[in-house]
Design a protein around this motif. Structure first.
Motif, PDB file in Angstrom:
ATOM      1  N   GLU A 358       0.835  -1.222   0.000  1.00 27.40           N
ATOM      2  CA  GLU A 358       0.000   0.000   0.000  1.00 27.40           C
ATOM      3  C   GLU A 358       0.863   1.264   0.000  1.00 27.40           C
ATOM      4  O   GLU A 358       0.491   2.293  -0.551  1.00 27.40           O
ATOM      5  N   THR A 359       2.025   1.163   0.624  1.00 27.16           N
ATOM      6  CA  THR A 359       2.940   2.302   0.672  1.00 27.16           C
ATOM      7  C   THR A 359       3.547   2.598  -0.693  1.00 27.16           C
ATOM      8  O   THR A 359       4.054   3.686  -0.931  1.00 27.16           O
ATOM      9  N   GLY A 360       3.538   1.586  -1.568  1.00 27.19           N
ATOM     10  CA  GLY A 360       4.127   1.767  -2.896  1.00 27.19           C
ATOM     11  C   GLY A 360       5.394   0.960  -3.088  1.00 27.19           C
ATOM     12  O   GLY A 360       5.980   0.955  -4.162  1.00 27.19           O
ATOM     13  N   SER A 377      12.270   1.407  -4.597  1.00 27.72           N
ATOM     14  CA  SER A 377      12.544   2.380  -5.673  1.00 27.72           C
ATOM     15  C   SER A 377      11.298   3.147  -6.154  1.00 27.72           C
ATOM     16  O   SER A 377      11.421   4.329  -6.495  1.00 27.72           O
ATOM     17  N   PRO A 378      10.083   2.541  -6.147  1.00 26.75           N
ATOM     18  CA  PRO A 378       8.926   3.322  -6.606  1.00 26.75           C
ATOM     19  C   PRO A 378       8.651   4.569  -5.736  1.00 26.75           C
ATOM     20  O   PRO A 378       7.992   5.501  -6.201  1.00 26.75           O
ATOM     21  N   ILE A 379       9.129   4.583  -4.483  1.00 24.50           N
ATOM     22  CA  ILE A 379       8.859   5.753  -3.632  1.00 24.50           C
ATOM     23  C   ILE A 379      10.122   6.567  -3.354  1.00 24.50           C
ATOM     24  O   ILE A 379      10.091   7.558  -2.620  1.00 24.50           O
ATOM     25  N   ALA A 380      11.238   6.157  -3.959  1.00 26.69           N
ATOM     26  CA  ALA A 380      12.532   6.805  -3.654  1.00 26.69           C
ATOM     27  C   ALA A 380      12.545   8.280  -4.038  1.00 26.69           C
ATOM     28  O   ALA A 380      13.267   9.082  -3.436  1.00 26.69           O
ATOM     29  N   LYS A 381      11.706   8.638  -4.995  1.00 26.08           N
ATOM     30  CA  LYS A 381      11.694  10.042  -5.451  1.00 26.08           C
ATOM     31  C   LYS A 381      11.263  10.990  -4.325  1.00 26.08           C
ATOM     32  O   LYS A 381      11.565  12.184  -4.365  1.00 26.08           O
ATOM     33  N   ASP A 382      10.577  10.472  -3.325  1.00 30.15           N
ATOM     34  CA  ASP A 382      10.113  11.325  -2.220  1.00 30.15           C
ATOM     35  C   ASP A 382      11.086  11.356  -1.045  1.00 30.15           C
ATOM     36  O   ASP A 382      10.765  11.862   0.027  1.00 30.15           O
ATOM     37  N   ASP A 384      14.915  12.413   0.242  1.00 28.20           N
ATOM     38  CA  ASP A 384      16.065  13.226  -0.149  1.00 28.20           C
ATOM     39  C   ASP A 384      17.355  12.488   0.197  1.00 28.20           C
ATOM     40  O   ASP A 384      17.896  12.626   1.304  1.00 28.20           O
ATOM     41  N   LEU A 385      17.817  11.707  -0.765  1.00 29.50           N
ATOM     42  CA  LEU A 385      18.992  10.871  -0.501  1.00 29.50           C
ATOM     43  C   LEU A 385      20.284  11.686  -0.390  1.00 29.50           C
ATOM     44  O   LEU A 385      21.305  11.175   0.063  1.00 29.50           O
ATOM     45  N   SER A 386      20.205  12.975  -0.764  1.00 28.32           N
ATOM     46  CA  SER A 386      21.434  13.786  -0.730  1.00 28.32           C
ATOM     47  C   SER A 386      21.814  14.195   0.693  1.00 28.32           C
ATOM     48  O   SER A 386      22.921  14.665   0.931  1.00 28.32           O
ATOM     49  N   THR A 387      20.914  14.000   1.654  1.00 28.05           N
ATOM     50  CA  THR A 387      21.235  14.425   3.026  1.00 28.05           C
ATOM     51  C   THR A 387      22.184  13.440   3.727  1.00 28.05           C
ATOM     52  O   THR A 387      22.738  13.747   4.773  1.00 28.05           O
ATOM     53  N   GLU A 388      22.321  12.252   3.153  1.00 23.42           N
ATOM     54  CA  GLU A 388      23.234  11.263   3.747  1.00 23.42           C
ATOM     55  C   GLU A 388      24.410  11.047   2.807  1.00 23.42           C
ATOM     56  O   GLU A 388      24.282  11.210   1.596  1.00 23.42           O
ATOM     57  N   LYS A 389      25.520  10.651   3.408  1.00 27.59           N
ATOM     58  CA  LYS A 389      26.743  10.590   2.587  1.00 27.59           C
ATOM     59  C   LYS A 389      27.186   9.172   2.224  1.00 27.59           C
ATOM     60  O   LYS A 389      28.227   8.992   1.598  1.00 27.59           O
ATOM     61  N   ASP A 390      26.423   8.177   2.616  1.00 30.57           N
ATOM     62  CA  ASP A 390      26.889   6.803   2.393  1.00 30.57           C
ATOM     63  C   ASP A 390      27.030   6.475   0.908  1.00 30.57           C
ATOM     64  O   ASP A 390      26.328   7.039   0.064  1.00 30.57           O
ATOM     65  N   LYS A 391      27.897   5.497   0.629  1.00 31.20           N
ATOM     66  CA  LYS A 391      28.168   5.116  -0.749  1.00 31.20           C
ATOM     67  C   LYS A 391      26.926   4.485  -1.403  1.00 31.20           C
ATOM     68  O   LYS A 391      26.624   4.732  -2.559  1.00 31.20           O
ATOM     69  N   TYR A 392      26.223   3.663  -0.628  1.00 29.42           N
ATOM     70  CA  TYR A 392      25.100   2.933  -1.230  1.00 29.42           C
ATOM     71  C   TYR A 392      23.763   3.561  -0.873  1.00 29.42           C
ATOM     72  O   TYR A 392      23.522   3.973   0.260  1.00 29.42           O
ATOM     73  N   LYS A 393      22.885   3.565  -1.909  1.00 30.22           N
ATOM     74  CA  LYS A 393      21.583   4.234  -1.787  1.00 30.22           C
ATOM     75  C   LYS A 393      20.738   3.679  -0.641  1.00 30.22           C
ATOM     76  O   LYS A 393      20.030   4.411   0.029  1.00 30.22           O
ATOM     77  N   ASP A 394      20.793   2.356  -0.443  1.00 28.09           N
ATOM     78  CA  ASP A 394      19.923   1.762   0.585  1.00 28.09           C
ATOM     79  C   ASP A 394      20.338   2.233   1.987  1.00 28.09           C
ATOM     80  O   ASP A 394      19.488   2.374   2.877  1.00 28.09           O
ATOM     81  N   TYR A 395      21.638   2.506   2.183  1.00 30.01           N
ATOM     82  CA  TYR A 395      22.077   3.069   3.475  1.00 30.01           C
ATOM     83  C   TYR A 395      21.482   4.471   3.625  1.00 30.01           C
ATOM     84  O   TYR A 395      21.003   4.844   4.699  1.00 30.01           O
ATOM     85  N   ARG A 396      21.515   5.246   2.523  1.00 30.31           N
ATOM     86  CA  ARG A 396      20.984   6.620   2.597  1.00 30.31           C
ATOM     87  C   ARG A 396      19.471   6.586   2.833  1.00 30.31           C
ATOM     88  O   ARG A 396      18.939   7.340   3.622  1.00 30.31           O
ATOM     89  N   SER A 424      21.359  -4.992  -5.054  1.00 29.73           N
ATOM     90  CA  SER A 424      20.457  -4.894  -3.911  1.00 29.73           C
ATOM     91  C   SER A 424      20.227  -3.460  -3.403  1.00 29.73           C
ATOM     92  O   SER A 424      19.514  -3.258  -2.419  1.00 29.73           O
ATOM     93  N   GLU A 425      20.819  -2.496  -4.106  1.00 28.94           N
ATOM     94  CA  GLU A 425      20.765  -1.114  -3.614  1.00 28.94           C
ATOM     95  C   GLU A 425      19.349  -0.557  -3.471  1.00 28.94           C
ATOM     96  O   GLU A 425      19.125   0.404  -2.752  1.00 28.94           O
ATOM     97  N   ASN A 426      18.391  -1.159  -4.194  1.00 28.11           N
ATOM     98  CA  ASN A 426      17.015  -0.654  -4.127  1.00 28.11           C
ATOM     99  C   ASN A 426      16.174  -1.359  -3.076  1.00 28.11           C
ATOM    100  O   ASN A 426      14.961  -1.170  -3.025  1.00 28.11           O
ATOM    101  N   PHE A 427      16.827  -2.191  -2.242  1.00 30.19           N
ATOM    102  CA  PHE A 427      16.051  -2.974  -1.281  1.00 30.19           C
ATOM    103  C   PHE A 427      16.349  -2.588   0.170  1.00 30.19           C
ATOM    104  O   PHE A 427      17.474  -2.258   0.516  1.00 30.19           O
ATOM    105  N   VAL A 428      15.284  -2.667   0.970  1.00 33.52           N
ATOM    106  CA  VAL A 428      15.417  -2.479   2.408  1.00 33.52           C
ATOM    107  C   VAL A 428      14.925  -3.770   3.053  1.00 33.52           C
ATOM    108  O   VAL A 428      14.057  -4.450   2.484  1.00 33.52           O
TER     109      VAL A 428
END
Ligand code: PMP
Ligand code: GLN
Length: 454
Positions: A358-360, A377-382, A384-396, A424-428
């Motif tokens: 339901e969250t997307g 990834s469908p909700i990643a646009k909302d 702000d991944l730029s506030t974190e500095k980690d190398k991998y997106k899922d950490y951010r 796996s970068e798009n997974f939590v």
């Protein structure tokens, strides 16, 4: 020599050779690397648990990241520990047998012998360890030598890689890959499989071991008998040890069945199977685990164990033994905890799949274990991944969610080797062995956040 020693100790007492600061300076100048991590651990980095437990302490989110139940263990097991603490038998507060408290190894033998179709010798074929972690450590250290290759299936429980490296082995990774390309609807962990050709290509004369984790953490995949047969045949062909991490053996959801690779023909001789009371009785803090296998292989674990932990706490071993004795006559019945817990968990799993969808997000329905991997990834646009500095997106992503939505998950790249983290970068990873009201709270946090951004 004695005179020199006395002279030196006298000087130490009366007139220190140098102050602390000077001492540090001296080290810095002359012996810069003397106190660096030894090469066996040089590649190790602070792991995801250390970092995310700290993060949870700092931000106090709803923690559905680290895997532990937030509800009470069954009454009989916590009562057993109380009884042991107050027992008239003073020996229950003292050291017990190094390779495992007799009452516990006997109970483990009674439990596993019929499941493995052979009589397990409680004293020579079972080792009690400080959690499944130490069982893994003793198995790896007790078998892997410099240059030995160890096959690790991805995603993998994160300590496998550093343990193999610490033993100076060479990890060889193979990811589970999604097989039903472009399938619609909610995916199941069953769709992730090994490519047989790729797996065959990894085995060679240097292969010492393969680590199999079923049900798998974090994906929840339950390996089928057929998949395990393929692995077993390769182990036999190349004379390879199978390390079977089965800590989630009771958490399997219908219609799936847990299959023990040690029961396949010719596999008992080359398999070490690992379990955990933490998972079995919902007492992760008790850190009591075990390994079982043939005496010849178990001897290697015993040598590592006796020279580090030597003996695990007596009271928890005694209480776990009593817990098994309580469950043994109930095995397979509806009121057995090993049946009732997965039944409850299945409802929690389905609820989590529903609200993540339901969250997307796109969750992968796990066949076992108590984690769900979800594609955010469908909700990643909302976010702000730029506030974190980690190398991998899922950490951010997970850090942003902890700080801004108040919900903590675990970044799934922690369960992949460096070259494959991109898979796996798009997974939590979220954990669903939580009270219903906390799962409800997680759903509310996510859905309210989504409502706010729309
Ligand atoms: N293996 C896997 C797959 C796990 O998820 C865990 C949980 N930490 C362990 C081993 C270690 O278990 P324990 O807490 O008994 O050390
Ligand atoms: N097995 C648990 C998990 O995967 C706990 C791991 C840990 O704390 N090291 O979340």
């Amino acid at each position: 020599m004695l005179r020199n020693f006395l002279k030196l100790s006298k000087r130490k007492v009366n007139a220190p050779l140098c102050s602390c600061r000077n001492f540090t300076k001296t080290i810095m100048a002359s012996d810069q690397d003397k106190f660096a991590l030894p090469s066996a651990y040089a590649q190790s980095q602070t792991n995801v648990w250390v970092e995310y437990v700290q993060l949870a302490m700092a931000y106090k989110p709803l923690n559905i990241g680290q895997g532990f139940p937030d509800f009470a263990a069954p009454k009989y097991i916590s009562q057993a520990l109380c009884d042991v603490a107050q027992s008239d038998n003073p020996l229950l507060q003292q050291y017990t047998r190094g390779f495992g408290h007799i009452r516990l190894v006997n109970a483990l033998s009674k439990l596993y012998s019929p499941l493995i179709n052979r009589e397990i010798d409680p004293q020579n074929e079972i080792l009690v360890t400080s959690g499944a972690y130490e069982a893994l450590f003793s198995t790896i250290m007790g078998h892997v030598d410099q240059g030995d290759e160890v096959i690790i299936i991805e995603p993998f429980f994160d300590c496998y890689e550093p343990m193999v490296l610490a033993a100076r082995g060479i990890p060889r990774f193979i990811p589970l890959r999604k097989t039903t390309a472009g399938s619609t609807g909610v995916a199941s962990s069953q769709e992730w499989a090994l490519d047989t050709k790729e797996l065959e290509g990894l085995f060679n004369s240097k292969t010492k071991a393969i680590i199999v984790n079923t049900p798998n953490n974090p994906l929840g995949k339950v390996f089928s008998k057929n998949e395990l047969e393929i692995i077993a045949n390769l182990c036999k062909k190349w004379n390879v040890l199978c390390i079977s991490d089965e800590v989630y053996e009771w958490m399997v959801y219908k219609p799936n069945k847990h299959f023990r690779i040690a029961t396949l023909p010719g596999m008992w001789e080359r398999t070490i199977t690992i379990g955990s009371a933490g998972k079995t009785f919902s007492v992760t803090g008790w850190k009591t685990g075990w390994a079982y296998g043939p005496a010849k292989l178990m001897h290697n674990l015993q040598m590592v164990h006796q020279n580090c932990v030597y003996v695990c706490p007596t009271p928890t071993q005694e209480a776990v033994a009593r817990g098994f004795e309580y469950e043994l006559p109930r095995l397979g019945q509806d009121d057995c905890y090993f049946i009732s817990l997965p039944r409850e968990l299945e409802t929690k799993r389905d609820y989590m799949v529903k609200f993540l969808t339901e969250t997307g997000m796109k969750p992968i329905i796990p066949e076992g274990g108590y984690f769900i991997m979800a594609d955010y990834s469908p909700i990643a646009k909302d976010v702000d991944l730029s506030t974190e500095k980690d190398k991998y997106k899922d950490y951010r992503f997970t850090k942003w969610m902890t700080k801004n939505v108040g919900l903590q998950g675990i970044p799934s790249t922690a369960f992949y080797s460096e070259p494959n983290k991109n898979l796996s970068e798009n997974f939590v990873r979220y954990c669903f062995i939580k009270e219903d009201h906390n799962l409800q709270k997680a759903a509310d946090l996510l859905l309210n956040w989504r409502a706010g951004v729309k």
